[in-house]
Scaffold this active site. Structure first.
Site, PDB file in Angstrom:
ATOM      1  N   GLU A 111       9.570   2.082  10.761  1.00 32.91           N
ATOM      2  CA  GLU A 111      11.100   2.931  10.125  1.00 32.91           C
ATOM      3  C   GLU A 111      10.521   4.460   9.975  1.00 32.91           C
ATOM      4  O   GLU A 111       9.367   4.791   9.652  1.00 32.91           O
ATOM      5  CB  GLU A 111      11.622   2.905   8.580  1.00 32.91           C
ATOM      6  CG  GLU A 111      12.829   2.143   8.851  1.00 32.91           C
ATOM      7  CD  GLU A 111      13.280   2.377  10.076  1.00 32.91           C
ATOM      8  OE1 GLU A 111      14.188   3.645  10.648  1.00 32.91           O
ATOM      9  OE2 GLU A 111      14.054   1.006  10.645  1.00 32.91           O
TER      10      GLU A 111
ATOM     11  N   CYS B 193      13.974  11.191   5.484  1.00 31.71           N
ATOM     12  CA  CYS B 193      13.964  11.069   7.101  1.00 31.71           C
ATOM     13  C   CYS B 193      15.858  11.462   7.486  1.00 31.71           C
ATOM     14  O   CYS B 193      16.280  11.150   8.377  1.00 31.71           O
ATOM     15  CB  CYS B 193      13.472   9.452   8.437  1.00 31.71           C
ATOM     16  SG  CYS B 193      13.958   8.339   6.884  1.00 31.71           S
TER      17      CYS B 193
ATOM     18  N   VAL C  42       1.668   7.734  13.082  1.00 31.17           N
ATOM     19  CA  VAL C  42       1.216   5.995  12.226  1.00 31.17           C
ATOM     20  C   VAL C  42       2.285   5.305  12.240  1.00 31.17           C
ATOM     21  O   VAL C  42       1.185   3.644  12.741  1.00 31.17           O
ATOM     22  CB  VAL C  42       0.827   6.693  10.966  1.00 31.17           C
ATOM     23  CG1 VAL C  42       0.506   5.770  10.327  1.00 31.17           C
ATOM     24  CG2 VAL C  42       0.103   7.401  10.872  1.00 31.17           C
ATOM     25  N   GLY C  43       3.597   5.387  12.066  1.00 33.21           N
ATOM     26  CA  GLY C  43       4.119   4.058  12.238  1.00 33.21           C
ATOM     27  C   GLY C  43       4.118   2.725  13.866  1.00 33.21           C
ATOM     28  O   GLY C  43       4.301   1.810  14.275  1.00 33.21           O
TER      29      GLY C  43
ATOM     30  N   GLU D  74      10.478  17.205  13.303  1.00 34.65           N
ATOM     31  CA  GLU D  74      11.018  16.839  12.639  1.00 34.65           C
ATOM     32  C   GLU D  74      10.344  18.022  11.592  1.00 34.65           C
ATOM     33  O   GLU D  74       8.751  17.308  11.957  1.00 34.65           O
ATOM     34  CB  GLU D  74      10.400  15.695  12.141  1.00 34.65           C
ATOM     35  CG  GLU D  74      11.135  15.566  10.787  1.00 34.65           C
ATOM     36  CD  GLU D  74      11.170  13.822  10.068  1.00 34.65           C
ATOM     37  OE1 GLU D  74      10.055  13.353  10.566  1.00 34.65           O
ATOM     38  OE2 GLU D  74      12.213  13.578   9.984  1.00 34.65           O
TER      39      GLU D  74
ATOM     40  N   LYS E 226       0.879  -0.958   0.066  1.00 36.05           N
ATOM     41  CA  LYS E 226       0.276  -0.197  -0.411  1.00 36.05           C
ATOM     42  C   LYS E 226       0.460   0.547   0.155  1.00 36.05           C
ATOM     43  O   LYS E 226       1.198   1.021   1.229  1.00 36.05           O
ATOM     44  CB  LYS E 226      -0.614   0.285   1.034  1.00 36.05           C
ATOM     45  CG  LYS E 226      -2.296   0.729   1.452  1.00 36.05           C
ATOM     46  CD  LYS E 226      -2.180   2.312   1.326  1.00 36.05           C
ATOM     47  CE  LYS E 226      -1.855   2.873   2.365  1.00 36.05           C
ATOM     48  NZ  LYS E 226      -1.471   4.555   1.976  1.00 36.05           N
TER      49      LYS E 226
ATOM     50  N   GLY F  85       6.943   5.668   7.456  1.00 34.26           N
ATOM     51  CA  GLY F  85       6.531   6.798   7.437  1.00 34.26           C
ATOM     52  C   GLY F  85       6.200   7.869   8.249  1.00 34.26           C
ATOM     53  O   GLY F  85       7.482   8.082   9.056  1.00 34.26           O
ATOM     54  N   SER F  86       5.233   8.048   9.103  1.00 25.45           N
ATOM     55  CA  SER F  86       5.961   9.136   9.609  1.00 25.45           C
ATOM     56  C   SER F  86       5.645   8.302  11.855  1.00 25.45           C
ATOM     57  O   SER F  86       5.026   7.304  11.465  1.00 25.45           O
ATOM     58  CB  SER F  86       3.963  10.106  10.365  1.00 25.45           C
ATOM     59  OG  SER F  86       2.948   8.777  10.738  1.00 25.45           O
TER      60      SER F  86
HETATM   61  C1  UN1 Z   1      18.066   7.647   1.764  1.00 21.13           C
HETATM   62  O1  UN1 Z   1      18.899   8.724   3.007  1.00 21.13           O
HETATM   63  O2  UN1 Z   1      19.202   7.731   0.059  1.00 21.13           O
HETATM   64  O3  UN1 Z   1      11.677   7.555   4.539  1.00 21.13           O
HETATM   65  C2  UN1 Z   1      17.336   7.373   2.341  1.00 21.13           C
HETATM   66  C3  UN1 Z   1      13.454   7.638   4.510  1.00 21.13           C
HETATM   67  C4  UN1 Z   1      14.753   7.410   5.043  1.00 21.13           C
HETATM   68  C5  UN1 Z   1      15.243   6.184   3.552  1.00 21.13           C
HETATM   69  C6  UN1 Z   1      15.764   7.666   3.295  1.00 21.13           C
HETATM   70  N1  UN1 Z   1      13.963   5.841   5.195  1.00 21.13           N
HETATM   71  O4  UN1 Z   1      13.780   8.929   3.913  1.00 21.13           O
END
Ligand code: UN1
Length: 473
Positions: A244, A278, A226-227, A371, A173, A222-223
């Site tokens: 993540e 991220c 939500v994560g 963030e 999804k 994602g956030s």
């Molecule tokens: C990167 O820095 O090349 O969603 C990858 C994100 C990370 C992936 C970063 N999980 O921004």
């Protein structure tokens, strides 16, 4: 990632049914697609169909899985220019970075094409008596993947490829903002795999929930809000889950660093793809005498970093994903002393904003705790390395830190107290090696690591076999 990375559902389409719209962030009048939301039952159906075919995919054997994943790599490579252009148009990723993401995607599928031939367990001697002990990796069944818009090809691939390699079927999804990229990737992948083994189901929160309630393993990016909800739900169902989430990453610059090189790396990590990663840098911690030369070099680099049309191969900083994201960025720099940026373009379509560096930010300011997910960073002074590490650790996130120094002792021994999952020496905080574990601590990550061999372990469980010799007369 902050709350804006959660699902964005347009309320209804022309018939009154829930609809999903994906727009070009550089020209919001350019609509890539507008489709009805599939709804929760469609997700449950896709998971059931995937469950029905997963055993055949597993029994097809290692060579067949390896060949299929290798064929996906080749097909993605053959479609590279088209996929890069689609990522530019749908999520505003600057062309050069979009090309690099496609190349990474090819490498990911190629890497995991080797995995089916890797040892799937170990042989042990029994503690007592004759016989044999074995461990063997077994897939969970259907992996449910929920992916963000900012790496619309690479993240779906680095979740799907290891899941498939160890014999799972996949239902994905994607974020609504990256639906066209995900559907195009699905067309390419599906040509190389047995029917039903890889399904993309577009949607928003409803579809995401339905997937978490039906899949046999869940991987989410994602956030943080939500994560954590996804992880709690999956845990309550008793299925393996990894999430993540956000980052508020620091770059630590020591006085012995090559300041010009550090400024270039940090600029890339602040402004690259408008900071929508991220792994982006949002705090620059200058130790001692590094402060003045770094302030000068970084200000100059950020003022001159190529920004604008993401279709231009020279562009580093393109638009923000949508209006809300740009407004949030403008609110973040409000009232702060600005060294670079802090401005929005006077006119024209697209959610553009200038890469921004601020200073003299009070420790309690939200910029140092939440963030923003945009091209903005705060310059912060530190007395010494220990102080810089304390500043780095003083946030709710713990994903990645970049450290800029010429001193091997600092790099190898001075950073033990850092609480981030990744440390990058003399490199931008953004950018990852797809064959190594990826993840962090605190509010950045939950559950086992992604990528590399860690991913193969996440998408499988381990079965222990005890083989005793048959009684003979
Ligand atoms: C990167 O820095 O090349 O969603 C990858 C994100 C990370 C992936 C970063 N999980 O921004």
């Amino acid at each position: 990632m902050t709350a804006h990375r959660t699902d964005r559902d347009d309320p209804v389409d022309l018939t009154g049914a829930p609809a999903l719209t994906s727009r070009n962030p550089a020209d919001p009048a350019d609509v890539l697609l507008r489709i009805p939301m599939p709804g929760a039952f469609a997700v449950a159906d896709a998971v059931e169909r995937a469950r029905a075919v997963h055993t055949g995919w597993l029994r097809g054997g290692a060579a067949a899985r390896s060949a299929a994943l290798g064929a996906v790599a080749a097909a993605v490579e053959a479609a590279a220019p088209e996929l890069a252009a689609l990522a530019v148009r749908e999520v505003g990723k600057p062309l050069t970075e979009a090309r690099a993401e496609v190349a990474r995607t090819v490498a990911i599928w190629r890497y995991y094409a080797q995995a089916p031939f890797e040892p799937a367990g170990a042989v042990h001697e029994p503690a007592a008596g004759a016989g044999l002990l074995l461990t063997r990796r077994r897939p969970h069944g259907v992996a449910g993947l929920i992916t963000p818009w900012n790496f619309p090809l690479a993240i779906p691939s680095w979740k799907a490829a290891p899941a498939l390699a160890v014999g799972n079927a996949v239902v994905l999804k994607p974020a609504p903002e990256a639906t066209a990229c995900a559907l195009r990737l699905a067309e390419i992948v599906q040509k190389e795999l047995p029917e039903g083994v890889f399904t993309v189901l577009p949607g928003g929160a409803t579809e995401g929930n339905a997937l978490v309630s039906a899949a046999d393993a869940v991987s989410f990016t994602g956030s943080t809000a939500v994560g954590r909800a996804v992880a709690a739900y999956a845990m309550a169902r008793g299925v393996p889950v990894q999430a993540e989430m956000g980052g508020l990453n620091a770059a630590i610059v020591l006085p012995d660093a090559d300041i010009g090189q550090a400024a270039a790396h940090i600029t890339a990590a602040i402004a690259g793809y408008a900071g929508q990663k991220c792994t982006a840098t949002s705090r620059v911690v200058a130790v001692g005498d590094a402060l003045d030369p770094l302030r000068e070099a970084l200000t100059e680099a950020l003022r001159t970093v190529p920004a604008g049309d993401p279709a231009d191969p020279a562009t580093v900083c393109g638009p923000l994903i949508d209006e809300r994201a740009r407004d949030r960025l403008a609110a973040a720099w409000e009232g702060l002393p600005t060294l670079a940026g802090g401005t929005l373009p006077a006119a024209g379509p697209g959610w553009y904003a200038a890469p921004t560096l601020v200073e003299k930010v009070a420790p309690e300011h939200p910029l140092l705790h939440e963030e923003v997910f945009g091209p903005i960073a705060a310059l912060l002074p530190a007395d010494d390395l220990a102080h810089a590490v304390r500043i780095t650790n003083s946030v709710p996130y713990g994903l990645v830190t970049s450290v800029h120094t010429a001193d091997l002792n600092t790099a190898l021994h001075g950073l033990d107290a850092l609480d981030t999952g990744m440390v990058r020496i003399n490199a931008p905080s953004s950018g990852v090696d797809f064959h190594l574990p990826f993840g962090g601590s605190k509010e950045s990550s939950l559950g086992p690591r992604e990528q590399g061999r860690a991913a193969l372990d996440f998408y499988a469980t381990s079965r222990t076999y005890t083989l005793s010799p048959a009684e003979t007369t």
